[in-house]
Design an enzyme around this catalytic site. Sequence first.
Site, PDB file in Angstrom:
ATOM      1  N   HIS A 199       0.830  -1.201   0.000  1.00 24.41           N
ATOM      2  CA  HIS A 199       0.000   0.000   0.000  1.00 24.41           C
ATOM      3  C   HIS A 199       0.868   1.256   0.000  1.00 24.41           C
ATOM      4  CE1 HIS A 199      -3.913  -2.031   1.496  1.00 24.41           C
ATOM      5  NE2 HIS A 199      -3.969  -1.767   0.215  1.00 24.41           N
ATOM      6  N   GLU A 442       0.650 -17.809 -34.056  1.00 24.31           N
ATOM      7  CA  GLU A 442       1.664 -17.875 -33.016  1.00 24.31           C
ATOM      8  C   GLU A 442       2.414 -19.197 -33.003  1.00 24.31           C
ATOM      9  OE1 GLU A 442      -0.386 -17.373 -29.257  1.00 24.31           O
ATOM     10  OE2 GLU A 442      -2.162 -18.396 -30.027  1.00 24.31           O
ATOM     11  N   ASP A 466       4.387 -15.835 -28.066  1.00 21.11           N
ATOM     12  CA  ASP A 466       4.425 -17.277 -28.255  1.00 21.11           C
ATOM     13  C   ASP A 466       5.159 -17.652 -29.533  1.00 21.11           C
ATOM     14  OD1 ASP A 466       3.389 -18.112 -25.919  1.00 21.11           O
ATOM     15  OD2 ASP A 466       1.324 -18.342 -26.624  1.00 21.11           O
ATOM     16  N   CYS A 513      -0.224  -8.464 -31.777  1.00 20.68           N
ATOM     17  CA  CYS A 513      -0.722  -8.184 -30.436  1.00 20.68           C
ATOM     18  C   CYS A 513       0.232  -8.668 -29.347  1.00 20.68           C
ATOM     19  CB  CYS A 513      -2.107  -8.769 -30.240  1.00 20.68           C
ATOM     20  SG  CYS A 513      -2.145 -10.556 -30.253  1.00 20.68           S
TER      21      CYS A 513
END
Lengths: 595, 90
Positions: A199, A442, A466, A513
Site C-alpha cells: 500500500h 503464433e 508465443d 498483439c
Amino acid sequence: MKACKSDSEMKLKGIAVSSGIIIGKAYLVDRSKVKITYQYLVSQEQVSKEVKRLEDAIRTTREQLITIKNHMPENIKTHSFIIESHLMILKDSMFADASIQRILNESINSEWAVQKSLEEIREIFKQIDDEYIRNRIEDVENVAERVLRNLSGEDQKDLAGIDQRVIVVAHDLAPADTTELNLEKVIGFITDGGGRTSHTGIMAQALKLPAVVALETATDLIKNGDILIVDGNTGEVIINPLEGTIAGYKKRQIQQEKFKSSIARTSHLPAETLDGYRIAIKANIEFLEEVESAREYGGEAIGLYRTEVLYIKSKTLPTEEELFEDYRQVAEIIAPDPVTIRTLDTGGDKIAAVAMETDDEMNPALGLRAIRFCLKEPEIFKTQLRSILRASAYGKVQIMFPMISGLQEVLDARAILEQARQELDTRQIAYDHDIKVGIMIEIPSAVSMAEVLARHVDFFSIGTNDLIQYALAIDRINEHVAHIYEPFHPAISRMIQQVVAAARKAGINVSICGEMAGDPLCIPILLGLGLDELSMNARSIPFIKKIIREISMKDARLDFENILKLSTAKEIRGYIINRMKALIPELEGKGYLYS
Amino acid sequence: MELIKEFRIGNNLGLHARAAAKIVKLGNQYKSQLFLVKDGQEVDGSSILSILTLSCPKGTEVQARIVGDDSESFMEELGNLIDQKFGEGK
C-alpha cells in the site's frame, strides 16, 4: 537486492513503485523494528497495570491514525481507506482483545503479547492462496509496529519534522508514515522492505513521490547526508554517485520531464507517420475495468480482450449469462470501435471447475490448451461462443481463435461456431450475422500455412510472444535460456513478413498483439513490414504513437530492407539503435537506446 | 431474525483490504451480527482480519448469515455493496 561497487559509487537494485528520477541527500529515518523485551509479570497488580499500559498504547495509536486520516492532503483523500482499514485492524478482536487476553492468561508484558498476536495472525495469513490478500499481512505489521513504538515511548513525530529537501531512507514505511512526510521537503523515499503490491507504493504514486522499495540493505549501506540518485522507473539507487553519473542522470531527468509532457499531449492524435501513413493503435486488455483507461491512453479500439480470468478465478464454470454480460459491457463502452475477443487461451489445469489432471504434461506450453482444449470440450467452447455472438448485437465484436496450428482446427472451430449460431437462431436471439472471425498466428506451422489459412478467416493477429517462444524453442520462464528470447532474431522478421504477404494476397487485415507491438525499438521494423494495426498494453500507447509520428514510412521500409540483409539479432539490434538515435535523439535520455 | 444469502464476489481484487473495510464499516451501522461462511468455515463479519483470512478472491461463493432485528436492511445493503463490486471500477 544486489549491491555492486564500482569506484566509489555504489548501485542497489530494488523494485520501482512510483516513477520519476530524483537526486538528493539521504535522510535516515529510524523505522527499524522496535527492540522488544520479554518479561513475565509476577503479581496480579502488575498484570492489571500492564493491561492498562497496552490499552493506553492502543488508544494513542488510534488517536494518531485518526489525526493522520483527518489531515491527509486533498489529492490523496481517495486512499484514506488504507488508514481506515488500519484503524479496523487495531480494534480487531484477533489483535486487540487477543493481546489483552494474553497478558491476563499468560502473565506476559504487552510487547510480548502483541508480538504473539502478530505471530498468530501471520501464521493464518500464510495459509491464504491469493497472493494479493496474503500480502495484506504488511498492514497488520504496520499497525503492530506503531503500537510497539507507542509502548516504547519512542517519538512518532520525526517524519513530519523533516525540514530539508531530502530523500527519506527507511527500513520500512507504513502507508500512514508516507502521509506524514513533509511534502514540501521530502522529494522521494526508498525502503529495505515492501514489495510490488505494498500500500505504501500506492500512496507514493498518489503523492507523486518517486519511490523504490525492497532494497533490503539500503539502511545498512546508506549514511545520513549521502548523495543519492533514485530512479523510480528502473528501481536503481546509486549511493554517492560520481560527478559524471550525476550529470548523466540530471540530463535524463530533464529529458524525461519534457518527454512525458510531450507524449501526453499527443496521445490522442492518430498514429500517422511523417509521410501520412496511418496505422491503427489498439489496446490489449484483460478486465472490463480497463476499457476506459485504454481510451484515455489513446487506444482506438480493443485489439485483444483476454477472456481467461472469468474461468480461472471461479470454482464453477461461468454461465452464458455471466460471460455475455461482461462481453456486452466491453462492446458497449468501446462502440462504435471494435473489440476483438479471444476465446479461451488456457489449459484445463488452470480452470478449477474442470480440475483436469494434467500434472503429467511435461511441456504445458505444448500441451492441451487454448483451441485444443476448446475442441475437446465443445460444450464449454460453445457456451463462450454464444456469449460472444450475443454481445455482438451491442457493439462491434470480432472473434479470435488462439493457438491455431493448421487448417483443420479452423474448420473444426468454425463448425462449432456454426452450431452456436444455429442455437441462437432457434432461441431467436439477435447477433451480428457478419461477425468477423480471425485467428492468432503464433505457431510456426501456422506461419508456413498462412496462405491457406488466410482464405478461411477474416483477419490474422500475430502473437509474437508465443511465436518467438515456439520458433526459437525457448521457454521464457526458464532462466537458463530466457536471454536467448530475442524479438530481433532475423527468423522472426521473416516469419512476420511471410504472414503479412499471405494476408495481403487474400485481402485480409493483419495485426500484431504481442509485446513487440509495445516495444519502441521494434516500431521501425513493424512499420516497414506494413502491418495494419498494433495492439499493446494501454500504457505503452502514448509512447508508441509518438515514435510513429516522428518517423516516415519511406525510412521504415528502407530500414526493413536493410535489416533483412543482416543475419544476427545482435547486428539488427545495433542497426536499429543507431537509426533511432539519429531519428529520435530524445529517446536516448529515456534509457531505451542501450543495447 | 436470521437471514442467509449466497453471494459471489465479483470485483477483481476479491475481498482485499478496501472491500473488507467497507463490509466492516457497513456492519457498524447495524445492530445485527454478520457472519460470512466459505467452504463450511464461518467467520465474524465485523472483524477485518477474519474477512481477509477467509481468503475470497474474485469468483468466490460466500454465504452471508445475518442475525438480529435489522437483518433485512443489512442484507439488502450488503447485497448492493457486493453487486456494485465495492465501487471499484465498472
